[in-house]
Design a protein around this motif. Structure first.
Motif, mmCIF file in Angstrom:
data_model
loop_
_atom_site.group_PDB
_atom_site.id
_atom_site.type_symbol
_atom_site.label_atom_id
_atom_site.label_comp_id
_atom_site.label_asym_id
_atom_site.label_seq_id
_atom_site.Cartn_x
_atom_site.Cartn_y
_atom_site.Cartn_z
ATOM 1 N N VAL A 195 -29.224 72.698 -27.822
ATOM 2 C CA VAL A 195 -28.548 71.447 -28.478
ATOM 3 C C VAL A 195 -28.334 70.386 -27.605
ATOM 4 C CG1 VAL A 195 -26.726 71.328 -30.170
ATOM 5 C CG2 VAL A 195 -27.851 73.554 -29.819
ATOM 6 N N ASP A 196 -28.759 69.179 -28.078
ATOM 7 C CA ASP A 196 -28.235 67.726 -27.588
ATOM 8 C C ASP A 196 -28.221 67.739 -26.001
ATOM 9 O OD1 ASP A 196 -27.526 67.339 -30.175
ATOM 10 O OD2 ASP A 196 -25.360 67.767 -30.008
ATOM 11 N N PHE A 197 -29.490 68.429 -25.620
ATOM 12 C CA PHE A 197 -29.452 68.696 -23.954
ATOM 13 C C PHE A 197 -29.688 67.550 -23.239
ATOM 14 C CE2 PHE A 197 -33.820 70.344 -25.621
ATOM 15 C CZ PHE A 197 -34.543 69.653 -24.327
ATOM 16 N N ILE A 198 -30.076 66.355 -23.833
ATOM 17 C CA ILE A 198 -30.211 65.264 -23.036
ATOM 18 C C ILE A 198 -29.058 63.929 -23.913
ATOM 19 C CG2 ILE A 198 -31.028 63.090 -22.108
ATOM 20 C CD1 ILE A 198 -33.782 64.735 -22.099
ATOM 21 N N PHE A 199 -27.929 63.827 -23.515
ATOM 22 C CA PHE A 199 -26.876 63.266 -24.339
ATOM 23 C C PHE A 199 -26.090 62.250 -23.339
ATOM 24 C CE2 PHE A 199 -24.083 66.217 -22.244
ATOM 25 C CZ PHE A 199 -22.859 65.773 -22.366
ATOM 26 N N GLY A 200 -25.268 61.023 -23.980
ATOM 27 C CA GLY A 200 -24.653 60.553 -23.308
ATOM 28 C C GLY A 200 -24.867 58.765 -23.786
ATOM 29 N N ASP A 201 -24.329 57.809 -23.096
ATOM 30 C CA ASP A 201 -24.521 56.451 -23.395
ATOM 31 C C ASP A 201 -24.814 55.830 -22.212
ATOM 32 O OD1 ASP A 201 -24.390 54.354 -25.306
ATOM 33 O OD2 ASP A 201 -22.195 53.854 -24.744
ATOM 34 N N ALA A 202 -25.752 56.342 -21.566
ATOM 35 C CA ALA A 202 -26.442 55.379 -20.352
ATOM 36 C C ALA A 202 -27.481 54.636 -20.808
ATOM 37 C CB ALA A 202 -26.879 56.085 -19.381
ATOM 38 N N ALA A 203 -28.085 53.803 -20.130
ATOM 39 C CA ALA A 203 -29.607 53.051 -20.210
ATOM 40 C C ALA A 203 -30.481 53.847 -19.399
ATOM 41 C CB ALA A 203 -29.374 51.602 -20.129
ATOM 42 N N ASN A 210 -32.288 73.267 -32.523
ATOM 43 C CA ASN A 210 -32.595 72.248 -31.213
ATOM 44 C C ASN A 210 -32.545 70.708 -31.566
ATOM 45 O OD1 ASN A 210 -32.574 74.511 -29.584
ATOM 46 N ND2 ASN A 210 -34.687 74.966 -30.268
ATOM 47 N N THR A 211 -32.006 70.142 -30.745
ATOM 48 C CA THR A 211 -31.970 68.481 -30.804
ATOM 49 C C THR A 211 -32.257 68.291 -29.454
ATOM 50 O OG1 THR A 211 -29.622 68.700 -30.843
ATOM 51 C CG2 THR A 211 -30.728 68.059 -32.738
ATOM 52 N N VAL A 212 -33.304 67.599 -28.929
ATOM 53 C CA VAL A 212 -33.655 67.173 -27.513
ATOM 54 C C VAL A 212 -32.550 66.104 -27.147
ATOM 55 C CG1 VAL A 212 -35.260 65.966 -25.960
ATOM 56 C CG2 VAL A 212 -36.119 67.512 -27.650
ATOM 57 N N THR A 213 -32.381 65.007 -27.737
ATOM 58 C CA THR A 213 -31.445 64.009 -27.549
ATOM 59 C C THR A 213 -30.321 63.878 -28.304
ATOM 60 O OG1 THR A 213 -32.513 62.296 -28.839
ATOM 61 C CG2 THR A 213 -33.306 62.738 -26.340
ATOM 62 N N ALA A 214 -29.098 63.385 -27.892
ATOM 63 C CA ALA A 214 -27.992 62.941 -28.646
ATOM 64 C C ALA A 214 -27.425 61.698 -27.856
ATOM 65 C CB ALA A 214 -27.101 64.073 -28.754
ATOM 66 N N GLN A 215 -28.090 60.769 -28.598
ATOM 67 C CA GLN A 215 -27.726 59.290 -27.537
ATOM 68 C C GLN A 215 -26.128 58.892 -28.318
ATOM 69 O OE1 GLN A 215 -27.137 55.908 -28.123
ATOM 70 N NE2 GLN A 215 -27.222 55.528 -25.907
ATOM 71 N N GLY A 216 -25.346 58.230 -27.448
ATOM 72 C CA GLY A 216 -23.983 57.949 -27.709
ATOM 73 C C GLY A 216 -23.502 56.642 -28.091
ATOM 74 N N ARG A 217 -24.342 55.710 -28.410
ATOM 75 C CA ARG A 217 -24.182 54.094 -28.373
ATOM 76 C C ARG A 217 -23.169 53.876 -29.483
ATOM 77 N NH1 ARG A 217 -27.653 48.852 -29.501
ATOM 78 N NH2 ARG A 217 -28.325 50.036 -31.232
ATOM 79 N N ILE A 218 -21.903 53.365 -29.154
ATOM 80 C CA ILE A 218 -20.774 53.354 -30.306
ATOM 81 C C ILE A 218 -20.726 51.874 -30.728
ATOM 82 C CG2 ILE A 218 -19.477 55.003 -29.078
ATOM 83 C CD1 ILE A 218 -17.584 52.964 -27.787
ATOM 84 N N GLU A 248 -24.062 47.119 -27.301
ATOM 85 C CA GLU A 248 -24.299 47.700 -26.057
ATOM 86 C C GLU A 248 -26.032 47.759 -26.001
ATOM 87 O OE1 GLU A 248 -22.005 51.428 -25.098
ATOM 88 O OE2 GLU A 248 -21.902 51.561 -26.997
ATOM 89 N N THR A 249 -26.188 47.613 -24.312
ATOM 90 C CA THR A 249 -27.317 47.652 -23.615
ATOM 91 C C THR A 249 -28.064 48.998 -23.470
ATOM 92 O OG1 THR A 249 -26.554 47.218 -21.613
ATOM 93 C CG2 THR A 249 -26.865 45.192 -23.041
ATOM 94 N N THR A 250 -27.459 50.083 -23.957
ATOM 95 C CA THR A 250 -27.812 51.392 -23.796
ATOM 96 C C THR A 250 -28.933 51.973 -24.646
ATOM 97 O OG1 THR A 250 -25.947 52.191 -25.126
ATOM 98 C CG2 THR A 250 -25.749 51.696 -22.935
ATOM 99 N N GLY A 251 -29.276 53.220 -24.248
ATOM 100 C CA GLY A 251 -30.464 53.997 -25.046
ATOM 101 C C GLY A 251 -31.106 55.092 -24.077
ATOM 102 N N ILE A 252 -31.709 55.928 -24.733
ATOM 103 C CA ILE A 252 -32.265 56.987 -24.215
ATOM 104 C C ILE A 252 -33.832 56.773 -24.414
ATOM 105 C CG2 ILE A 252 -33.175 59.493 -24.140
ATOM 106 C CD1 ILE A 252 -30.244 60.148 -24.404
ATOM 107 N N ARG A 271 -29.381 55.031 -30.122
ATOM 108 C CA ARG A 271 -30.583 54.548 -29.848
ATOM 109 C C ARG A 271 -31.360 55.386 -29.021
ATOM 110 N NH1 ARG A 271 -30.898 48.497 -28.459
ATOM 111 N NH2 ARG A 271 -29.832 48.939 -26.518
ATOM 112 N N THR A 272 -32.755 55.778 -29.749
ATOM 113 C CA THR A 272 -33.641 56.674 -28.805
ATOM 114 C C THR A 272 -35.043 56.271 -29.131
ATOM 115 O OG1 THR A 272 -32.286 58.339 -28.815
ATOM 116 C CG2 THR A 272 -34.304 58.969 -28.122
ATOM 117 N N ILE A 273 -35.910 56.061 -28.053
ATOM 118 C CA ILE A 273 -37.126 55.706 -28.358
ATOM 119 C C ILE A 273 -37.946 56.761 -27.401
ATOM 120 C CG2 ILE A 273 -38.925 54.088 -27.706
ATOM 121 C CD1 ILE A 273 -35.166 53.030 -28.146
#
Length: 600
Positions: free
Chosen positions: A435-443, A462-470, A474-478, A511-513
């Motif tokens: 669950v959310d096993f790659i997560f956070g607010d980095a670039a 299951n969720t691979v990503t949970a990106q946290g741009r608030i 912000e210049t962040t994303g996975i 944000r996830t690509i």
């Protein structure tokens, strides 16, 4: 005769030169007279104008005498007696500055806050029309000053030493992230070229504190104290973005060689580095060696880090020999440019079992935390062994700017890899979770990584990503590029029964690509999972480009406003290593294998 002719010609030329000189002197005198005449005329006009102004001022002063005290009148007479009055120029400056502030604030989400704070900040030092740099610095300074005020407001009820035992860990998290936020504000104040990077991290740190607090009253108080700071930081990001110059497209990589296994290797790499990257085993010359059996300088990684000399210049290399190291390691903010390598991601392993179910904030559950700038790890395994029933249990937390992970293994279940802040690059890594096993607010960009989905607990998806741009500025994303997304052996036989998704929103502007990757049919046809209550489906930024595999078809993907169904290559290029994390500036010099642009 020839010599006589020459003498005559010379005499004639001498006379001609004398005449030309005389003409130039006459012309020069005439020009000087004209200039002096113009200056005298201008001076007379100025005097005449001044007398007219004096007459008007005298009329004003006479009128004022009937209404004001004599001492005020005397002051005005002094001004009208020939001393220039700059009030008109100052008023004009103020008006021009207000126009500039109003214009730049149109790009922000909190316009009223933007205009009031910028006008206040600039009013005391206006000498002319503020330029872009001055406006950006004023916006950042306003946000930083407000953050300092917020810390003062919260200090009364955030004293770790007097807090109840159940609140101390979360308040400790706030203390840590507030210090990091202040540090990154300081980076921004110096005019760093990476303003978007530092300000995005500041926003993340503020939200990290709020998310960590479980006691409602304290959480509400902190939210209120940080409200204006978050608005001003968002405005700063918007202003920085409005002045940002698009990065050039990555240069074509024509001269490249392939290592065993098809890894791309830049031509600028040394022979030694090429050889080292061919396999897990390295032969770098370390500054310190860690070995459990006592054959090195230290028996624990933490001890090796503690011995790092203060102010060490250059890259500090730590070799960690084969073994399972049961310890929670922190590469602190002061430990910059540390390289750590092992004998293989399944031979050199750092392991821990801290978890949320046992009362530890997610932020503090990490087996390994990389904070200091420029951290690099290779051929090491990071594992959290808490198990799925313990919920959030981080194996690796990274907030190191310009961090690199090569051929590493991150293993856990829920929230395995916490890509917390700043710019991060992962190459050839093996990442496992549920669950959310790659997560956070980095670039964060992941290239040629194996992303393995494990079997979760009953009733979990299951969720691979949970990106946290608030914040949308912000210049962040996975970014997952050229990766393989598939089911672990524990899930392979049941992947048709248990739904798995590429990601879900951790925050409103997640944000996830996923691009140029191989997506197994373990991924549900919807592709993306909505958060509870449909939160963020219109504001997220989710996209897929040029993927292959049984789970890559976008035909049946979610119909959200935030899902980019028609995602073109020119858009995908913006999320490549060269542009998204400015890899051209810092990754090339390290000699790591990297693709700066698209693969196709």
């Amino acid at each position: 005769m020839a010599f006589q002719d020459f003498d005559q010609i010379s005499e004639r030329r001498r006379i001609e030169r004398k005449q030309r000189l005389k003409q130039r002197i006459i012309i020069g005198v005439v020009v000087i007279i004209l200039l002096l005449s113009g200056a005298v005329a201008a001076f007379l006009i100025f005097l005449n104008s001044s007398k007219s102004d004096d007459t008007d001022d005298a009329g004003d002063n006479t009128e004022t005498l009937d209404n004001d005290k004599t001492n005020n009148n005397a002051g005005k007479d002094t001004k009208s007696s020939g001393v220039p009055n700059d009030k008109g120029n100052n008023d004009q400056n103020v008006m021009e500055a207000q126009k500039a502030v109003h214009k730049i604030c149109q790009s922000t989400d909190y316009k009223e806050t933007c205009e009031s704070r910028l006008e206040k900040s600039l009013s005391s030092k206006l000498l002319g029309l503020p330029g872009p740099d001055e406006l950006m610095k004023a916006a950042i300074s306003a946000a930083s000053d407000e953050f300092d005020n917020a810390i003062k407001q919260t200090s009364a009820f955030m004293k770790v030493e007097t807090a109840p035992d159940n609140q101390k860990p979360t308040l400790d998290v706030c203390k840590q992230v507030f210090e990091d936020a202040q540090s990154d504000f300081n980076h921004s104040r110096t005019g760093s070229p990476d303003l978007g990077n530092w300000l995005s991290a500041v926003m993340t740190y503020q939200q990290t504190c709020i998310d960590a607090i479980t006691e409602d009253a304290t959480r509400t108080s902190i939210e209120q104290a940080l409200k204006v700071t978050k608005e001003l930081t968002s405005n700063s990001l918007a202003i920085v973005s409005s002045f940002k110059t698009p990065a050039p497209a990555p240069a074509p990589m024509a001269h490249r060689r392939l290592l065993t296994g098809g890894s791309d290797v830049p031509t600028w790499m040394t022979h030694e580095t090429r050889r080292l990257l061919k396999a897990d085993a390295l032969s770098l010359t370390p500054n310190a060696t860690v070995a459990k059996d006592g054959s090195g300088d230290f028996t624990t990684i933490s001890k090796a880090l503690e011995a790092l000399p203060d102010g060490y210049q250059g890259r500090y290399v730590i070799y960690v020999k084969v073994g399972v190291y049961e310890e929670n390691v922190i590469v602190t903010k002061k430990m910059v440019n540390v390289t750590m390598y092992g004998d293989g991601s399944q031979k050199t392993i750092v392991t821990g079992n801290k978890n949320f179910a046992d009362g530890v904030p997610t932020f503090l559950t990490a087996t390994f935390a990389a904070i200091g700038e420029g951290f690099m790890a290779q051929s090491i395994g990071f594992i959290n062994t808490a198990g799925p029933e313990k919920h959030q249990a981080v194996a690796l937390r990274v907030q190191s700017d310009r961090s690199i992970f090569l051929n590493c293994r991150m293993e856990g279940y829920e929230q395995t890899l916490y890509v917390q802040t700043h710019r991060q690059f992962y190459r050839g890594c093996y990442i496992m979770g549920t669950v959310d096993f790659i997560f956070g607010d980095a670039a964060a960009v992941f290239q040629t990584c194996d992303i393995m989905i494990r079997k979760p607990m009953e009733n979990q998806q299951n969720t691979v990503t949970a990106q946290g741009r608030i914040d949308k500025h912000e210049t962040t994303g996975i970014v997952l590029q050229k990766c393989k997304i598939s089911a672990d052996s524990s899930l392979a036989g049941e992947k048709s029964k248990i739904r798995s998704y590429l990601g879900r929103p951790l925050k409103e502007y997640s944000r996830t690509i996923v691009m140029e990757s191989d997506i197994d049919d373990v991924i549900h046809s919807d592709g993306w999972l909505a958060a509870e209550g449909g939160f963020g489906v219109e504001t997220v930024y989710y996209a897929e480009y040029n993927n292959i595999g049984g789970g890559s078809r976008v035909k049946d993907r979610v119909k959200w406003g935030g899902y980019r169904r028609e995602f073109k290559k020119e858009e995908a290029v913006e999320f490549t290593v060269g542009r998204f994390i400015q890899g051209e500036n810092w990754l090339k010099s390290t000699g790591v294998p990297v693709r700066l642009g698209c693969y196709s």
